[in-house]
Write a protein that holds these residues in place. Structure first.
Motif, mmCIF file in Angstrom:
data_model
loop_
_atom_site.group_PDB
_atom_site.id
_atom_site.type_symbol
_atom_site.label_atom_id
_atom_site.label_comp_id
_atom_site.label_asym_id
_atom_site.label_seq_id
_atom_site.Cartn_x
_atom_site.Cartn_y
_atom_site.Cartn_z
ATOM 1 N N ARG A 159 -7.905 11.668 -1.567
ATOM 2 C CA ARG A 159 -8.567 10.513 -0.972
ATOM 3 C C ARG A 159 -7.798 10.037 0.252
ATOM 4 O O ARG A 159 -6.606 9.884 0.226
ATOM 5 C CB ARG A 159 -8.663 9.372 -1.991
ATOM 6 C CG ARG A 159 -9.049 8.014 -1.437
ATOM 7 C CD ARG A 159 -10.554 7.854 -1.244
ATOM 8 N NE ARG A 159 -10.919 7.540 0.139
ATOM 9 C CZ ARG A 159 -11.628 8.341 0.911
ATOM 10 N NH1 ARG A 159 -12.069 9.501 0.468
ATOM 11 N NH2 ARG A 159 -11.939 8.008 2.132
ATOM 12 N N GLY A 160 -8.512 9.833 1.339
ATOM 13 C CA GLY A 160 -7.865 9.180 2.457
ATOM 14 C C GLY A 160 -7.320 10.102 3.510
ATOM 15 O O GLY A 160 -7.033 11.264 3.272
ATOM 16 N N GLU B 77 -1.722 9.086 7.186
ATOM 17 C CA GLU B 77 -1.304 7.963 8.010
ATOM 18 C C GLU B 77 -1.057 8.374 9.469
ATOM 19 O O GLU B 77 -1.417 7.653 10.400
ATOM 20 C CB GLU B 77 -0.041 7.348 7.398
ATOM 21 C CG GLU B 77 0.309 5.966 7.885
ATOM 22 C CD GLU B 77 -0.832 4.964 7.771
ATOM 23 O OE1 GLU B 77 -1.603 5.009 6.788
ATOM 24 O OE2 GLU B 77 -0.966 4.133 8.693
ATOM 25 N N ARG C 87 0.800 -1.224 0.000
ATOM 26 C CA ARG C 87 0.000 0.000 0.000
ATOM 27 C C ARG C 87 0.834 1.277 0.000
ATOM 28 O O ARG C 87 0.621 2.192 0.743
ATOM 29 C CB ARG C 87 -0.875 -0.043 1.268
ATOM 30 C CG ARG C 87 -1.961 0.983 1.369
ATOM 31 C CD ARG C 87 -3.294 0.492 0.889
ATOM 32 N NE ARG C 87 -3.160 -0.632 -0.031
ATOM 33 C CZ ARG C 87 -4.178 -1.150 -0.686
ATOM 34 N NH1 ARG C 87 -5.372 -0.706 -0.528
ATOM 35 N NH2 ARG C 87 -4.006 -2.142 -1.519
ATOM 36 N N GLY D 4 0.237 -5.346 -1.262
ATOM 37 C CA GLY D 4 -1.154 -5.446 -0.843
ATOM 38 C C GLY D 4 -1.328 -6.047 0.543
ATOM 39 O O GLY D 4 -2.402 -5.993 1.119
ATOM 40 N N VAL D 5 -0.266 -6.604 1.078
ATOM 41 C CA VAL D 5 -0.324 -7.118 2.447
ATOM 42 C C VAL D 5 0.309 -6.077 3.364
ATOM 43 O O VAL D 5 1.398 -5.589 3.095
ATOM 44 C CB VAL D 5 0.430 -8.456 2.578
ATOM 45 C CG1 VAL D 5 0.468 -8.912 4.032
ATOM 46 C CG2 VAL D 5 -0.215 -9.516 1.691
ATOM 47 N N ASP D 6 -0.394 -5.720 4.419
ATOM 48 C CA ASP D 6 0.140 -4.756 5.385
ATOM 49 C C ASP D 6 0.828 -5.485 6.525
ATOM 50 O O ASP D 6 0.298 -6.452 7.059
ATOM 51 C CB ASP D 6 -0.998 -3.909 5.988
ATOM 52 C CG ASP D 6 -1.408 -2.782 5.067
ATOM 53 O OD1 ASP D 6 -0.509 -2.118 4.536
ATOM 54 O OD2 ASP D 6 -2.623 -2.580 4.878
ATOM 55 N N VAL D 7 1.983 -4.974 6.874
ATOM 56 C CA VAL D 7 2.671 -5.528 8.035
ATOM 57 C C VAL D 7 2.975 -4.397 8.991
ATOM 58 O O VAL D 7 3.467 -3.345 8.591
ATOM 59 C CB VAL D 7 4.013 -6.194 7.634
ATOM 60 C CG1 VAL D 7 4.743 -6.692 8.879
ATOM 61 C CG2 VAL D 7 3.775 -7.328 6.665
ATOM 62 N N ARG D 8 2.660 -4.594 10.242
ATOM 63 C CA ARG D 8 3.135 -3.673 11.266
ATOM 64 C C ARG D 8 3.962 -4.492 12.220
ATOM 65 O O ARG D 8 3.693 -5.660 12.435
ATOM 66 C CB ARG D 8 1.975 -3.013 12.010
ATOM 67 C CG ARG D 8 1.161 -2.101 11.105
ATOM 68 C CD ARG D 8 0.193 -1.263 11.910
ATOM 69 N NE ARG D 8 0.879 -0.326 12.749
ATOM 70 C CZ ARG D 8 1.300 0.886 12.348
ATOM 71 N NH1 ARG D 8 1.090 1.283 11.113
ATOM 72 N NH2 ARG D 8 1.918 1.680 13.181
ATOM 73 N N THR E 35 -4.362 -10.746 5.049
ATOM 74 C CA THR E 35 -3.790 -9.608 4.311
ATOM 75 C C THR E 35 -3.242 -8.524 5.247
ATOM 76 O O THR E 35 -2.781 -7.484 4.784
ATOM 77 C CB THR E 35 -4.841 -8.977 3.379
ATOM 78 O OG1 THR E 35 -6.056 -8.788 4.095
ATOM 79 C CG2 THR E 35 -5.104 -9.863 2.186
ATOM 80 N N SER E 36 -3.323 -8.760 6.553
ATOM 81 C CA SER E 36 -2.706 -7.835 7.505
ATOM 82 C C SER E 36 -2.006 -8.630 8.592
ATOM 83 O O SER E 36 -2.590 -9.568 9.137
ATOM 84 C CB SER E 36 -3.750 -6.937 8.161
ATOM 85 O OG SER E 36 -4.249 -5.982 7.262
ATOM 86 N N ILE E 37 -0.794 -8.236 8.901
ATOM 87 C CA ILE E 37 -0.016 -8.990 9.883
ATOM 88 C C ILE E 37 0.574 -8.050 10.918
ATOM 89 O O ILE E 37 1.124 -7.006 10.593
ATOM 90 C CB ILE E 37 1.114 -9.774 9.187
ATOM 91 C CG1 ILE E 37 0.512 -10.895 8.328
ATOM 92 C CG2 ILE E 37 2.105 -10.339 10.201
ATOM 93 C CD1 ILE E 37 1.541 -11.678 7.540
ATOM 94 N N ARG F 291 0.273 4.790 -4.013
ATOM 95 C CA ARG F 291 -1.038 5.251 -4.488
ATOM 96 C C ARG F 291 -0.839 6.649 -5.080
ATOM 97 O O ARG F 291 -0.027 7.405 -4.585
ATOM 98 C CB ARG F 291 -1.993 5.275 -3.281
ATOM 99 C CG ARG F 291 -3.391 5.798 -3.507
ATOM 100 C CD ARG F 291 -4.311 4.831 -4.218
ATOM 101 N NE ARG F 291 -4.443 3.502 -3.622
ATOM 102 C CZ ARG F 291 -5.498 3.107 -2.929
ATOM 103 N NH1 ARG F 291 -6.492 3.924 -2.685
ATOM 104 N NH2 ARG F 291 -5.566 1.891 -2.487
#
Lengths: 271, 271
Positions: free
Chosen positions: A14-15, A18, A5, A196-200, A181-183, A8
């Motif tokens: 848009r949006g 963060e 992500r 497309g996969v979010d990692v925090r 899709t989120s970790i 963009r």
DNA sequence: GGTTGTGAACATATTCACAGCA
DNA sequence: TGCTGTGAATATGTTCACAACC
């Protein structure tokens, strides 16, 4: 921090920024506390204090969500709780799995805040067959073999990794292949994941090291300033062609001078 | 995040940008791994990949530390490990105390990375008399009564709070009064601390909420865009006098339309 | 040729300060 | 009068792109 992500168009407004998103949970927590005390409205000043930010920032943050306040009065607490919850996606609840039920995994499973606000622990998963079936936080631990089935059956899209560092990458791959899709990664490793996969990540030792850095500065105060004198005026705003802060000859000297108290300081110098 | 240490003149270029400081531990970890594999030098490109950042950023970060690379060659791994360690203050070791030995505290006490890089657990402290004397991670748990003595005797300046939220503020005050100036807070509360004390927080539910936000966006994709159409063109770059995104009349309607799937959505609307 | 170090351009975030509205 | 909402100013962070150097 978030890996996917990233690129963009960014144009077209848009949006929500963060930085704002990262503060919404803070506001939500403060608002929830007010709500429990049946406080009907709150000013940006009061809420900002409770959340530990300054009021201009808070107002700007809220302005990205829309105009939810009333001039001369403040914000309606309940309404704002709802709006922020909705914005964060907490009006639906998210099933999560925790992989790696060691000390940390168990701590996470027992963490109350987990269950309360929009999240539900769908399963605890561990690779150790001896753990399988054991009860942790009122749930049976399940074996890694079942990982894919659990994720698909429960529609899990958020996974928490609390395994040792060595297992994390592989676990993330299995989670992602199964639909996550989120970790949220507690293992001290950089995960490489597809677009497309979010990692925090949450990393204890990084946080401690950052604190140590500042702690050292506090202790050094005058000493640091003195050291600076030795190497020239540190190029104010970058006027001079930026000579190296420590000249090549001085490098080895500086390093040698500083014999660390511990024996593990590498004595190797560059050739 | 860091609470104190905010209004320094900022002029005079002293100091490394905070964003850079936050990445140094990442580089250090990657470098340590290379060092263990006896890799002698590394390029900014390779190291950046290992650390999960881009190479320009890494080079700029290193440039704040000084000129430690060799053009055409790269960076000397051992030398860089040493320089970063020194910059972070890891060539000395920091005694830390962990307060609150529940599941999380125990997990932290057992965390290996703790002991290895510059940090040493000086004591585990818990308020529960029943815990006192119990062994956790090879150390006896000590009672809160001893907190001040432990901190003074060991010269502890970094404290980790892993207590329930309700106890955190009070614990932080005792830590600070006894001499601690950096706190890593795992309790979900905003700590209020005096000027000069650094606080970093690690908060599971905040991280999850941020993930949920992005997760919702992924799911919403087209739906979000459609919803936007209903409320006007979202004021491009801010040309119009920024009408509220959702007009007052529409607010209640929008909220009502969205009946949350869970029963816990507050139905209260502002008067 | 290969890679660093860094100005300059761009992007994001914070803060100020005040017009506008209840 | 009091407080929000937000342009404008500032500060911080990231990325580009290339000269300098090995």
């Amino acid at each position: 921090m978030a890996t996917g992500r990233t690129h963009r168009p960014a144009t077209r407004s848009r949006g929500i920024p963060e930085a704002t998103v990262a503060r919404l949970p803070l506001y939500l927590r403060a608002l929830t506390a007010l709500s429990e005390r049946s406080v009907p409205t709150v000013s940006s000043e009061e809420l900002a204090t409770a959340a530990g930010v300054n009021s201009a920032k808070l107002r700007k943050d809220f302005s990205y969500l829309g105009s939810y306040g009333t001039r001369g009065v403040g914000y309606d607490v309940e309404y704002l709780v709802y709006q922020i919850s909705r914005e964060l996606g907490l009006t639906q609840d998210w099933p999560v799995v925790i992989v790696g039920i060691g000390n940390l995994g168990a701590a996470l499973a027992n963490y109350g805040g987990f269950a309360s606000r929009g999240f539900r622990v769908a399963a605890l998963i561990d690779a150790d067959p001896a753990m399988a079936g054991k009860m942790v936080a009122g749930m049976p631990v399940r074996h890694t073999d079942e990982l894919e089935a659990i994720i698909e059956d429960n529609g899990v899209s958020i996974g928490v990794i609390a395994t040792p560092a060595g297992a994390a990458q592989q676990v993330s791959e299995r989670l992602i292949a199964a639909g996550v899709t989120s970790i949220l990664n507690f293992a001290p490793t950089v995960l490489s994941v597809p677009e497309g996969v979010d990692v925090r990540k949450v990393d204890l030792s990084i946080e401690l090291q950052i604190l140590a850095f500042h702690e050292q500065r506090k202790a050094g105060e005058g000493a640091a300033a003195a050291a600076e004198e030795l190497t020239g005026p540190a190029t104010g705003t970058g006027a001079a062609p930026a000579a190296a802060v420590v000249p090549p000859a001085g490098r080895a000297a500086a390093a040698a001078r500083k014999g660390g108290p511990e024996g593990d300081v590498p004595a190797v110098m560059p050739a």
